[in-house]
Design a protein around this motif. Structure first.
Motif, mmCIF file in Angstrom:
data_model
loop_
_atom_site.group_PDB
_atom_site.id
_atom_site.type_symbol
_atom_site.label_atom_id
_atom_site.label_comp_id
_atom_site.label_asym_id
_atom_site.label_seq_id
_atom_site.Cartn_x
_atom_site.Cartn_y
_atom_site.Cartn_z
ATOM 1 N N SER A 212 36.666 30.973 46.706
ATOM 2 C CA SER A 212 36.413 31.348 48.091
ATOM 3 C C SER A 212 37.260 30.597 49.110
ATOM 4 O O SER A 212 37.449 31.077 50.221
ATOM 5 C CB SER A 212 34.929 31.208 48.422
ATOM 6 N N THR A 213 37.763 29.438 48.757
ATOM 7 C CA THR A 213 38.583 28.672 49.704
ATOM 8 C C THR A 213 40.079 28.940 49.531
ATOM 9 O O THR A 213 40.895 28.338 50.230
ATOM 10 C CB THR A 213 38.329 27.167 49.547
ATOM 11 N N ILE A 214 40.432 29.831 48.624
ATOM 12 C CA ILE A 214 41.831 30.135 48.345
ATOM 13 C C ILE A 214 42.177 31.487 48.959
ATOM 14 O O ILE A 214 41.463 32.474 48.741
ATOM 15 C CB ILE A 214 42.095 30.142 46.826
ATOM 16 N N ASP A 215 43.253 31.534 49.714
ATOM 17 C CA ASP A 215 43.674 32.784 50.356
ATOM 18 C C ASP A 215 44.183 33.798 49.341
ATOM 19 O O ASP A 215 44.768 33.438 48.323
ATOM 20 C CB ASP A 215 44.786 32.511 51.377
ATOM 21 N N ASP A 216 43.968 35.070 49.647
ATOM 22 C CA ASP A 216 44.538 36.201 48.909
ATOM 23 C C ASP A 216 44.134 36.269 47.441
ATOM 24 O O ASP A 216 44.936 36.634 46.590
ATOM 25 C CB ASP A 216 46.068 36.213 49.027
ATOM 26 N N THR A 217 42.895 35.931 47.129
ATOM 27 C CA THR A 217 42.405 36.127 45.766
ATOM 28 C C THR A 217 41.660 37.459 45.706
ATOM 29 O O THR A 217 41.233 37.996 46.723
ATOM 30 C CB THR A 217 41.464 34.992 45.324
ATOM 31 N N ARG B 261 35.672 36.329 45.138
ATOM 32 C CA ARG B 261 35.212 34.985 45.517
ATOM 33 C C ARG B 261 34.926 34.098 44.314
ATOM 34 O O ARG B 261 35.057 32.874 44.397
ATOM 35 C CB ARG B 261 33.954 35.082 46.373
ATOM 36 N N ASP C 92 43.502 24.825 42.822
ATOM 37 C CA ASP C 92 42.667 24.498 43.977
ATOM 38 C C ASP C 92 41.244 25.025 43.868
ATOM 39 O O ASP C 92 40.412 24.751 44.734
ATOM 40 C CB ASP C 92 43.289 25.066 45.257
ATOM 41 N N TRP D 144 44.040 28.695 38.920
ATOM 42 C CA TRP D 144 44.169 28.202 40.287
ATOM 43 C C TRP D 144 43.789 26.740 40.316
ATOM 44 O O TRP D 144 42.625 26.387 40.136
ATOM 45 C CB TRP D 144 43.254 28.974 41.233
#
Length: 119
Positions: free
Chosen positions: A29-34, A37, A109, A107
């Protein structure tokens, strides 16, 4: 608790109902463009057990949230089954394929949470 968190709990409950093991949640959820969630990843030793877990998730989620998966793929061979619940993608593997694809670490992050197996 929001709708996605309730869905996450229902999915985990469905996995545990049929003794899926090594349940991992990957919070994207904190990673852009996934694409979603969360990933929920679990495994079982046999194709038959993976199919039983898939059915259990479908039924548990339907009863607890009223939701149905947008897509389920992989049931024909049942070595890797993917279920699309919009905000959550479920991946059910036989252990060898899970180790090979290692989705938990795609990922760096993401927040990875390994849930304890229930006896």
């Amino acid at each position: 608790m929001d709708e996605t968190e309730r869905l996450l709990e229902s999915i985990v409950s469905g996995i545990r109902e049929k003794k899926g093991s090594a349940i991992t949640t990957v919070d994207l959820s904190t990673i852009d463009d996934t694409v979603c969630r969360y990933f929920v990843i679990s495994q079982a030793d046999t194709a038959n057990r993976l199919l039983a877990i898939t059915d259990s998730i479908r039924e548990t989620v339907r009863l607890e949230t009223g939701l149905k998966p947008a897509m389920v793929d992989g049931e024909k061979f049942a070595h890797w089954i993917a279920m699309d619940y919009g905000d959550i993608m479920v991946h059910l593997f036989i252990p060898e394929l899970r180790r090979y694809y290692d989705l938990e670490h795609l990922w760096e992050d993401a927040t990875v949470r390994n849930l304890p197996d229930e006896n």
